[in-house]
Design an enzyme around this catalytic site. Structure first.
Site, PDB file in Angstrom:
ATOM      1  N   ALA A   1      -0.259   9.015  -8.770  1.00  0.00           N
ATOM      2  CA  ALA A   1       1.130   9.075  -9.254  1.00  0.00           C
ATOM      3  C   ALA A   1       1.266   8.555 -10.689  1.00  0.00           C
ATOM      4  O   ALA A   1       2.332   8.081 -11.078  1.00  0.00           O
ATOM      5  CB  ALA A   1       2.083   8.322  -8.321  1.00  0.00           C
TER       6      ALA A   1
ATOM      7  N   TRP B   1      -3.715   3.125  -5.776  1.00  0.00           N
ATOM      8  CA  TRP B   1      -5.070   3.595  -6.136  1.00  0.00           C
ATOM      9  C   TRP B   1      -5.119   4.508  -7.371  1.00  0.00           C
ATOM     10  O   TRP B   1      -5.905   5.459  -7.429  1.00  0.00           O
ATOM     11  CB  TRP B   1      -5.708   4.347  -4.943  1.00  0.00           C
ATOM     12  CG  TRP B   1      -5.130   3.987  -3.623  1.00  0.00           C
ATOM     13  CD1 TRP B   1      -5.493   2.932  -2.860  1.00  0.00           C
ATOM     14  CD2 TRP B   1      -4.063   4.659  -2.935  1.00  0.00           C
ATOM     15  NE1 TRP B   1      -4.726   2.898  -1.735  1.00  0.00           N
ATOM     16  CE2 TRP B   1      -3.840   3.946  -1.756  1.00  0.00           C
ATOM     17  CE3 TRP B   1      -3.288   5.786  -3.211  1.00  0.00           C
ATOM     18  CZ2 TRP B   1      -2.853   4.329  -0.837  1.00  0.00           C
ATOM     19  CZ3 TRP B   1      -2.310   6.165  -2.316  1.00  0.00           C
ATOM     20  CH2 TRP B   1      -2.106   5.439  -1.148  1.00  0.00           C
ATOM     21  N   GLY B   2      -4.300   4.250  -8.368  1.00  0.00           N
ATOM     22  CA  GLY B   2      -4.338   5.075  -9.579  1.00  0.00           C
ATOM     23  C   GLY B   2      -3.625   6.409  -9.439  1.00  0.00           C
ATOM     24  O   GLY B   2      -3.571   7.193 -10.394  1.00  0.00           O
TER      25      GLY B   2
ATOM     26  N   ASP C   1     -10.557   2.716  -3.366  1.00  0.00           N
ATOM     27  CA  ASP C   1     -11.174   1.451  -2.939  1.00  0.00           C
ATOM     28  C   ASP C   1     -12.583   1.240  -3.496  1.00  0.00           C
ATOM     29  O   ASP C   1     -13.386   2.166  -3.575  1.00  0.00           O
ATOM     30  CB  ASP C   1     -11.268   1.397  -1.413  1.00  0.00           C
ATOM     31  CG  ASP C   1      -9.904   1.323  -0.757  1.00  0.00           C
ATOM     32  OD1 ASP C   1      -8.889   1.504  -1.456  1.00  0.00           O
ATOM     33  OD2 ASP C   1      -9.855   1.089   0.460  1.00  0.00           O
TER      34      ASP C   1
ATOM     35  N   ASP D   1       0.842  -1.194   0.000  1.00  0.00           N
ATOM     36  CA  ASP D   1       0.000   0.000   0.000  1.00  0.00           C
ATOM     37  C   ASP D   1       0.881   1.249   0.000  1.00  0.00           C
ATOM     38  O   ASP D   1       2.113   1.146   0.105  1.00  0.00           O
ATOM     39  CB  ASP D   1      -0.896  -0.053   1.251  1.00  0.00           C
ATOM     40  CG  ASP D   1      -2.341   0.293   0.926  1.00  0.00           C
ATOM     41  OD1 ASP D   1      -2.539   1.241   0.140  1.00  0.00           O
ATOM     42  OD2 ASP D   1      -3.244  -0.358   1.454  1.00  0.00           O
TER      43      ASP D   1
HETATM   44  C1  GLA Z   1      -6.089   0.934   1.539  1.00  0.00           C
HETATM   45  C2  GLA Z   1      -6.243  -0.093   0.420  1.00  0.00           C
HETATM   46  C3  GLA Z   1      -7.280  -1.125   0.819  1.00  0.00           C
HETATM   47  C4  GLA Z   1      -6.897  -1.766   2.145  1.00  0.00           C
HETATM   48  C5  GLA Z   1      -6.699  -0.699   3.210  1.00  0.00           C
HETATM   49  C6  GLA Z   1      -6.132  -1.258   4.498  1.00  0.00           C
HETATM   50  O1  GLA Z   1      -7.231   1.711   1.661  1.00  0.00           O
HETATM   51  O2  GLA Z   1      -6.610   0.544  -0.762  1.00  0.00           O
HETATM   52  O3  GLA Z   1      -7.413  -2.091  -0.190  1.00  0.00           O
HETATM   53  O4  GLA Z   1      -5.714  -2.507   1.963  1.00  0.00           O
HETATM   54  O5  GLA Z   1      -5.812   0.293   2.773  1.00  0.00           O
HETATM   55  O6  GLA Z   1      -6.026  -0.287   5.493  1.00  0.00           O
END
Ligand code: GLA
Length: 632
Positions: free
Chosen positions: A259, A256-257, A277, A190
């Site tokens: 950078a 999450w897309g 998410d 992450d």
């Molecule tokens: C981020 C990730 C999720 C999950 C949470 C855990 O939000 O995008 O998929 O792994 O962290 O805290």
């Protein structure tokens, strides 16, 4: 003072930086396939993850219970292998030794007689069940739960230093521990620790966590330090190689897309999140789908777009919503998303297990050609996804995004089949068969996705359009100079913000990237008013690598795309085989008719398709490789 450990860490980072792929400015052919080919991800990974099922409230019993059901229900046999523990497993870092400490209150088998902790007993059990095991970390010093405060009960405890459970400054040590000692096979990395730990984080202000000046600004690409982010993820990749001599690992990036990762992850890891998410709501599923569904050329065996884990089982995809559950699953299967179950399988009904275990759908996702489905019809209401399979048959998913029933007409052209020969369809949910010639009317129930296996007569006998083979294409350079947010993504309410924010605004960059059967801006391919239903659309100053083994010749009709905004540039198309120039066009301007390019590619393994501009520009025009095909 910098000790030998830190020096080793820095050296690892520097080495990793040196090992990074060639500069993005490189248009020169290399004769090589340059995408990341480490790890084991020839096919999209399949498995289970604790997050969507339990969030931070994860424990050993829950993990093993879902693992047992995966085996007993036949899901393991259907391909689900990885059992992944997400955020919430860690207690702290032992600051004397640097070793991570597992929360034994929730993972009791991790307590070793000597007082240390290890996941080896758990991974041994999973391995003995024929499964593989995945772990979770963060590229920064702290996790997402720490950064945003969610799941406080299971967030790491102790001093500021003890709470630093992320990989930052510990990459080599942690990766060695997780893979060599604890026996994991998969890691999700992450990025919250490099995004949200600035001085404005209340827990930084209060001294619980150390300040980390963000190198990712989710809302500003200019305030994001892309090379620094890449260097960190590159260093993790190098450590994974060092500590997995057999190469049996899977590297999952989770930023999450942000950078601009949708453009470059394929050079760094096996799967990469294309959006924020997912949540168990219809609109959120659309959002995540859209973040990956037009990135068909950025995925290939070894590297897959990850629109986040499945939410089949919960909320809008729960037991009362089998149509939506099947749609979500079908779409993930079609776009070669990782199939990672996010459900407490102890609650799953036989119908839900049957959705997740649909062998025909799984076979599409796991088809060895690795072609992400291409949009053959695109609108806000209906979309047709067409996926070319290794045996050259097609799978087509007709998706009704709306809450109304809709009529749809599927044509032979959508499938790149001739319209004068019969096309046989097998419905992969109902098993029913039908046949048509030319065009077929179908009804789509609200939110329904109908998925068919389609067999017909190929419109291009003896060869394949390149747009039918995105799995053989690596976009080495897509010509995008200033990354811009992608406006084509459904803007859903973010459930954890509801309407407290200004809403979901365009944020993931990648707009203008290379496309199959569309221009870089999503239009129909067109050169001097001549339309192409097959082809590649890409900005000039680009270089595509194509695995051309097994084909004897290449042909295309090339030109500047009519979607170009300016008409004062000229471009040149070049085709290289294993690094040698095979064919080139003249300099071509806006409105010039499509020009034919042909090349003998016998014995060639890597074809490179290069487009140059005549004068240097930071606005390279869209260009079209019309009807681009490889013939046997
Ligand atoms: C981020 C990730 C999720 C999950 C949470 C855990 O939000 O995008 O998929 O792994 O962290 O805290």
């Amino acid at each position: 003072m910098i000790g030998p450990r830190q020096l080793a860490g820095i050296a690892a980072c520097v080495l990793a930086a040196l090992a990074l792929p060639a500069s993005a400015d490189e248009l020169e052919p290399t004769g090589e396939w340059s995408a990341y080919d480490k790890g084991k991800a020839q096919l999209p990974p399949m498995g289970w993850n604790s997050w969507n099922a339990f969030y931070h409230d994860v424990d050993e019993e829950k993990v093993l219970a879902s693992a047992a059901i995966i085996v007993e229900s036949g899901l393991a046999e259907a391909g689900y292998r990885y059992i992944n523990i997400d955020d919430g497993w860690w207690l702290k870092r032992d600051t004397q030794t640097g070793r991570m400490v597992i929360r034994t209150a929730t993972f009791p088998s991790a307590a070793l007689p000597d007082g240390r902790t290890s996941f080896r007993p758990l991974t041994d059990r999973l391995h003995a069940m024929g499964l593989k095991a995945g772990i979770y970390s963060d590229i920064g010093r702290n996790s997402c739960g720490q950064t945003f405060g969610h799941g406080a009960a299971n967030n790491p405890a102790g001093t500021q230093a003890e709470r630093e459970v992320g990989l930052y400054d510990h990459i080599d040590r942690d990766i060695r521990l997780y893979f060599e000692e604890w026996g994991f096979d998969y890691i999700k990395v992450d990025g919250c620790g490099i995004r949200g730990m600035g001085a404005d984080n209340p827990n930084v202000a209060s001294g619980i966590y150390r300040q980390f000046d963000p190198i990712i600004d989710f809302d500003s690409i200019s305030r994001t330090d892309i090379p620094a982010v890449q260097a960190l993820f590159g260093a993790v990749g190098a450590a994974l190689e060092r500590h997995n001599p057999d190469g049996d690992f899977l590297y999952s990036l989770c930023i999450w897309g942000a950078a601009d990762v949708r453009s470059w992850f394929k050079d760094y890891g096996n799967i990469s999140r294309t959006s924020d998410d997912i949540a168990p709501y219809w609109g959120r599923m659309l959002h995540n789908l859209d973040s990956a569904s037009r990135r068909e050329l950025y995925a290939q065996p070894g590297n897959w777009n990850d629109p986040d884990m499945l939410f089949v089982g919960t909320g809008d995809f729960g037991a009362l919503h089998p149509v939506e559950a099947r749609s979500h699953f079908s779409l993930w299967a079609m776009i070669n998303a990782p199939l990672i179950i996010g459900y407490d399988l102890r609650k799953a009904s036989p119908e839900q297990i049957a959705i997740l275990g649909n062998r025909a759908l799984i076979a599409l996702n796991q088809d060895p050609a690795g072609n992400q489905a291409v949009l053959a019809f695109d609108s806000e209401e209906i979309q047709f996804f067409v996926k070319t399979l290794a045996d050259e048959n097609k799978a087509v998913a007709l998706f009704n995004r709306t809450a109304q029933p809709l009529e749809a007409t599927l044509t032979a052209k959508h499938l790149k089949f001739t319209d004068d020969a019969e096309i046989a369809l097998t419905d992969l949910w109902s098993g029913e068969s039908r046949a048509f010639t030319g065009a077929e009317e179908l009804t789509l129930a609200p939110h329904e996705t109908r998925v068919f296996l389609a067999r017909g007569t190929r419109a291009l006998p003896g060869g394949m359009y390149l747009s039918e083979m995105p799995g053989r294409i690596n976009v080495a350079r897509d010509g995008v100079i200033h990354p811009e947010p992608d406006p084509m993504i459904h803007r859903a309410i973010v459930p954890w913000e509801n309407t407290r924010s200004a809403g979901e605004r365009p944020r993931y960059t990648g707009w203008g990237g290379a496309r199959a059967d569309a221009s870089p801006y999503g239009q129909v391919l067109r050169i001097a008013d001549r339309e192409f239903t097959a082809g590649l659309g890409v900005l000039a100053n680009s270089r595509l690598e194509v695995r051309s083994g097994g084909f004897g010749s290449f042909s295309a009709l090339v030109g500047m795309d009519d979607s170009a905004a300016e008409d004062d540039q000229r471009i040149r198309f070049e085709v290289y085989g294993d690094g040698t120039l095979l064919a080139a066009s003249d300099w071509i301007g806006f409105g010039d008719p499509a020009s034919e390019l042909k090349a003998d590619t016998n014995g060639t393994e890597i074809l490179e398709l290069v487009i140059r501009t005549e004068t240097s520009t930071d606005r390279p025009p869209p260009a079209t490789w019309g009807d681009a095909a490889l013939m046997r």
